[in-house]
Scaffold this motif. Structure first.
Motif, mmCIF file in Angstrom:
data_model
loop_
_atom_site.group_PDB
_atom_site.id
_atom_site.type_symbol
_atom_site.label_atom_id
_atom_site.label_comp_id
_atom_site.label_asym_id
_atom_site.label_seq_id
_atom_site.Cartn_x
_atom_site.Cartn_y
_atom_site.Cartn_z
ATOM 1 N N TRP A 142 0.845 -1.185 0.000
ATOM 2 C CA TRP A 142 0.000 0.000 0.000
ATOM 3 C C TRP A 142 0.880 1.235 0.000
ATOM 4 C CZ3 TRP A 142 0.085 2.828 4.729
ATOM 5 C CH2 TRP A 142 0.681 2.157 5.796
ATOM 6 N N GLN A 143 0.279 2.355 -0.309
ATOM 7 C CA GLN A 143 1.030 3.593 -0.388
ATOM 8 C C GLN A 143 0.641 4.503 0.765
ATOM 9 O OE1 GLN A 143 0.464 5.957 -3.973
ATOM 10 N NE2 GLN A 143 2.664 6.194 -4.092
ATOM 11 N N GLY A 144 1.636 4.945 1.523
ATOM 12 C CA GLY A 144 1.399 5.822 2.660
ATOM 13 C C GLY A 144 1.077 7.236 2.213
ATOM 14 N N ASN A 145 0.709 8.082 3.180
ATOM 15 C CA ASN A 145 0.391 9.481 2.886
ATOM 16 C C ASN A 145 1.576 10.235 2.314
ATOM 17 O OD1 ASN A 145 -2.195 9.077 3.833
ATOM 18 N ND2 ASN A 145 -1.703 9.777 5.912
ATOM 19 N N ASP A 146 2.784 9.757 2.633
ATOM 20 C CA ASP A 146 3.995 10.406 2.124
ATOM 21 C C ASP A 146 4.378 9.915 0.732
ATOM 22 O OD1 ASP A 146 4.710 7.856 2.850
ATOM 23 O OD2 ASP A 146 6.302 8.457 4.232
ATOM 24 N N GLY A 147 3.558 9.029 0.142
ATOM 25 C CA GLY A 147 3.813 8.531 -1.208
ATOM 26 C C GLY A 147 4.758 7.341 -1.283
ATOM 27 N N GLU A 193 5.840 3.467 -0.837
ATOM 28 C CA GLU A 193 5.207 2.145 -0.803
ATOM 29 C C GLU A 193 5.564 1.446 0.501
ATOM 30 O OE1 GLU A 193 6.335 -0.079 -4.240
ATOM 31 O OE2 GLU A 193 4.870 0.938 -5.504
ATOM 32 N N LYS A 194 4.553 0.858 1.136
ATOM 33 C CA LYS A 194 4.758 0.141 2.383
ATOM 34 C C LYS A 194 4.155 -1.247 2.245
ATOM 35 C CE LYS A 194 4.706 4.370 4.991
ATOM 36 N NZ LYS A 194 4.357 5.040 6.214
#
Length: 166
Positions: free
Chosen positions: A89-94, A96-97
């Motif tokens: 998934w992609q965090g708020n900071d852009g 990928e996590k």
């Protein structure tokens, strides 16, 4: 790859109350954090050591999700059987996590409450996922698939004076 197995069995305690959410089509999904711990005696210092691992559990089986939401709470002791799944998934900071979760799918997964009624666990022990006319996720019979055997090895409420057949 032929012959591979993806199966996880955990016994531990909930770290927080289960949270329910719904998909766009109205399917309930419940998730919670679960802690497993191991302890040992340190050889050098003689002190007791403990290591705790945290696991994220996601229930896609509607029957088990209903039970988890209704009867489980922070601190409940549970047996969970499912599969490992890693999602990106992609965090708020852009950035990928990745998250690895224990998944209880619709037809594969088991949830058993291990607390006694007096410990606040509800006493209900859910059977593995099943979709049949005889499956009643709300039944609190205390026996059946996934339930612990009665004390003394006999049926619950049975006569303990019966002859042993061997």
């Amino acid at each position: 790859m032929a012959g591979s197995v993806n199966k996880v069995i955990l016994v531990g305690n909930l770290g927080r109350d289960p949270e329910a959410r719904f998909t766009q089509d109205g399917t309930k999904i419940v998730n919670f954090s679960m802690a497993t711990s191991e302890s040992w005696k340190d050889r050098q210092s003689g002190e007791r050591r403990e290591k705790t691992e945290w696991h994220r559990v996601v229930i896609f089986n509607e029957h088990l999700a209903e039970i988890a939401e209704k009867y489980l709470h922070k601190g409940s002791k549970v047996y969970v059987e499912g599969q490992l799944q890693t999602r990106k998934w992609q965090g708020n900071d852009g950035v990928e996590k990745y998250t690895t979760e224990v998944i209880l799918n619709r037809f594969r997964g088991e949830l058993t409450m291990l607390d006694s009624r007096g410990e606040g666990g509800g006493g209900y022990q859910a059977a593995p996922a099943a979709d049949g006319p005889d499956y009643d996720a709300g039944a609190d019979t205390g026996a059946g698939a996934g339930a612990a055997p009665a004390p003394g090895g006999g049926p619950q409420g049975g006569d303990l004076d019966d002859e042993i057949p061997f």
